[in-house]
Design a protein around this motif. Structure first.
Motif, short mmCIF file in Angstrom:
data_model
loop_
_atom_site.label_atom_id
_atom_site.label_comp_id
_atom_site.label_asym_id
_atom_site.label_seq_id
_atom_site.Cartn_x
_atom_site.Cartn_y
_atom_site.Cartn_z
N UNK A 173 0.86 -1.17 0.00
CA UNK A 173 0.00 0.00 0.00
C UNK A 173 0.89 1.22 0.00
N UNK A 174 0.80 2.01 -1.04
CA UNK A 174 1.67 3.15 -1.21
C UNK A 174 0.88 4.45 -0.99
N UNK A 175 1.55 5.56 -1.16
CA UNK A 175 0.87 6.85 -1.21
C UNK A 175 0.13 6.94 -2.54
N UNK A 176 -0.74 7.93 -2.67
CA UNK A 176 -1.50 8.09 -3.91
C UNK A 176 -0.57 8.17 -5.11
N UNK A 177 0.51 8.91 -4.98
CA UNK A 177 1.58 8.91 -5.97
C UNK A 177 2.74 8.15 -5.34
N UNK A 184 7.31 -1.31 -4.14
CA UNK A 184 6.31 -1.00 -5.15
C UNK A 184 6.08 -2.23 -6.01
N UNK A 185 4.93 -2.29 -6.67
CA UNK A 185 4.67 -3.34 -7.64
C UNK A 185 5.42 -3.02 -8.93
N UNK A 186 5.90 -4.10 -9.59
CA UNK A 186 6.74 -3.91 -10.77
C UNK A 186 6.02 -4.25 -12.07
#
Length: 428
Positions: A173-177, A184-186
């Motif tokens: 789960x990341x920030x909106x950007x 991160x997903x690759x």
């Protein structure tokens, strides 16, 4: 009898030397197109480049995706591979700013002509990668809510398969950007037999390494597993791009491990075998992030973001030692930068195209032989102040498969012409 035998031999030689591919140039000489994505925060556009018979590019036009990109000048705006994908005469593009997937129809007789057919919402926010087979287009999201969504598709549009929606927020789960590249997903990718969806996920460091997620499909490909199988490649840190090797192999770039990962996999169990890391010379190539394959040469090309470089590889995923042979290092032109790459085949010769995000260019290479790639031109893909406009994302290509008129241009090699002259001489 001697003349008949000789004629048979000559005919066999002709069959062996005929190149099976026919090129269908448009009136302006385009035999296909290379696409990349503007990633504009106000309007995301597919940037269309004509490919001529020599593999050189010319910028033709841009087509709106009816979606938006992201307002970032980061060298790698999506931290992914596969923002664009071509399957048959369909082009798919993610819209990370508007959380959607666009599908275009490609004119098979003029690949520079795109028609927007459908735009549908992704599952979650910030779509970063899409994979396509003859049944489904599946998109991966990498923002504050992450997941996958698959669609069936035809010329009428994209149609959500709600039973395939999967929430991946418990994994990433990341920030909106998203901030990255760590955690991160690759990429999302169909296995070679289309019985699994494979997702590469970057870790944080050697003690918290990245991994692969396998979602398996049943034999008729109508049911997707609810829970993925999680597997960690040996030596991996930040598994990035995935390129299929044969029927059950993977080549994965890893900028955190300064090398490439190779392995075989089972699409039904997710089990990894023969998983190994092959390091590269980081003085010549660093931060390996993207990868592609040359079908005519049988070689793989991985792109280094840190040094703006290309590494050519031979891969044997079944080898119990030294599965990767490093063939050659190539340096991209100064101050162009490096991102994703693709390969197209034109009458038996392959051409490599690499995005340069620093200068907003696409650099072309002619792949003459194993270990021999030569520069084949550079085209400006996006005009404007390169320090402030959004960075390009994704690259894909299509070669015309039909003629716009009744006459098609078939490319005949010089060897063919010589053999034809021999036949004429023998008959006379």
């Amino acid at each position: 009898m001697r003349l008949i035998s000789l004629n048979v031999i000559v005919v066999l030689l002709i069959v062996e030397n005929i190149d099976g591919q026919t090129l269908y140039p448009t009136a302006s000489g385009c035999v296909g197109a290379v696409y990349t994505m503007s990633n504009g925060a106000n309007t995301n556009q597919v940037l269309v480049h004509c490919v001529n018979a020599s593999g050189q590019l010319t910028m033709i036009n841009s087509v709106n995706s009816n979606g938006t990109g992201v307002n970032t000048t980061a060298g790698d705006p999506l931290f992914s591979q596969g923002a664009l994908a071509v399957y048959s005469n369909y082009l798919f593009a993610v819209n990370p700013g508007s959380n959607s997937l666009s599908m275009f129809m490609i004119n098979p007789s003029d690949a520079t002509q795109l028609t927007l057919a459908s735009v549908q919402s992704s599952y979650g926010s910030f779509p970063v990668s899409v994979t396509v087979n003859n049944m489904y287009a599946c998109v991966l999201t990498g923002g504050s809510m992450t997941g996958i969504r698959c669609f069936t598709y035809n010329s009428s549009g994209l149609f959500v398969v709600t039973s395939f929606d999967r929430n991946l927020t418990s994994y990433i789960s990341q920030t909106a950007l998203p901030s990255g590249p760590r955690q991160t997903f690759s990429e999302i990718l169909f296995s070679a037999d289309n019985l699994a969806l494979i997702i590469s996920v970057k870790g944080s460091n050697t003690t918290s390494p990245g991994y692969l997620l396998f979602y398996t499909l049943n034999s008729d490909k109508t049911t997707l597993s609810t829970i993925p199988i999680q597997m960690t490649p040996m030596g991996g840190v930040l598994p990035f791009s995935m390129t299929l090797v044969g029927t059950n192999g993977l080549l994965i770039t890893d900028p955190g491990a300064d090398g490439v990962l190779t392995m075989t996999y089972s699409s039904t169990t997710g089990m990894l075998n023969n998983s190994m890391l092959t390091p590269v010379n980081t003085t010549l190539a660093s931060a390996l992030c993207w990868s592609t394959y040359s079908p005519n040469l049988g070689t793989y090309y991985v792109i280094g973001a840190g040094t703006a470089s290309i590494v050519e590889l031979k891969v044997n995923v079944s080898a119990t030692s030294n599965p990767v042979q490093i063939i050659q290092y190539y340096q991209l032109p100064n101050n162009t930068g490096a991102l994703e790459a693709t390969v197209i085949s034109l009458t038996g010769k392959d051409y490599l195209y690499v995005i340069g995000t620093t200068a907003h260019v696409i650099t072309g290479y002619q792949l003459n032989a194993i270990g021999n790639a030569t520069a084949n031109g550079m085209v400006m893909a996006q005009l404007g102040d390169t320090t402030s406009i959004p960075k390009l994302a994704g690259i894909a290509a299509y070669v015309n498969t039909k003629s716009a008129n009744s006459s098609a241009t078939s490319v005949v090699t010089s060897t063919m012409m010589i053999i034809i002259y021999i036949i004429i001489f023998l008959i006379s």
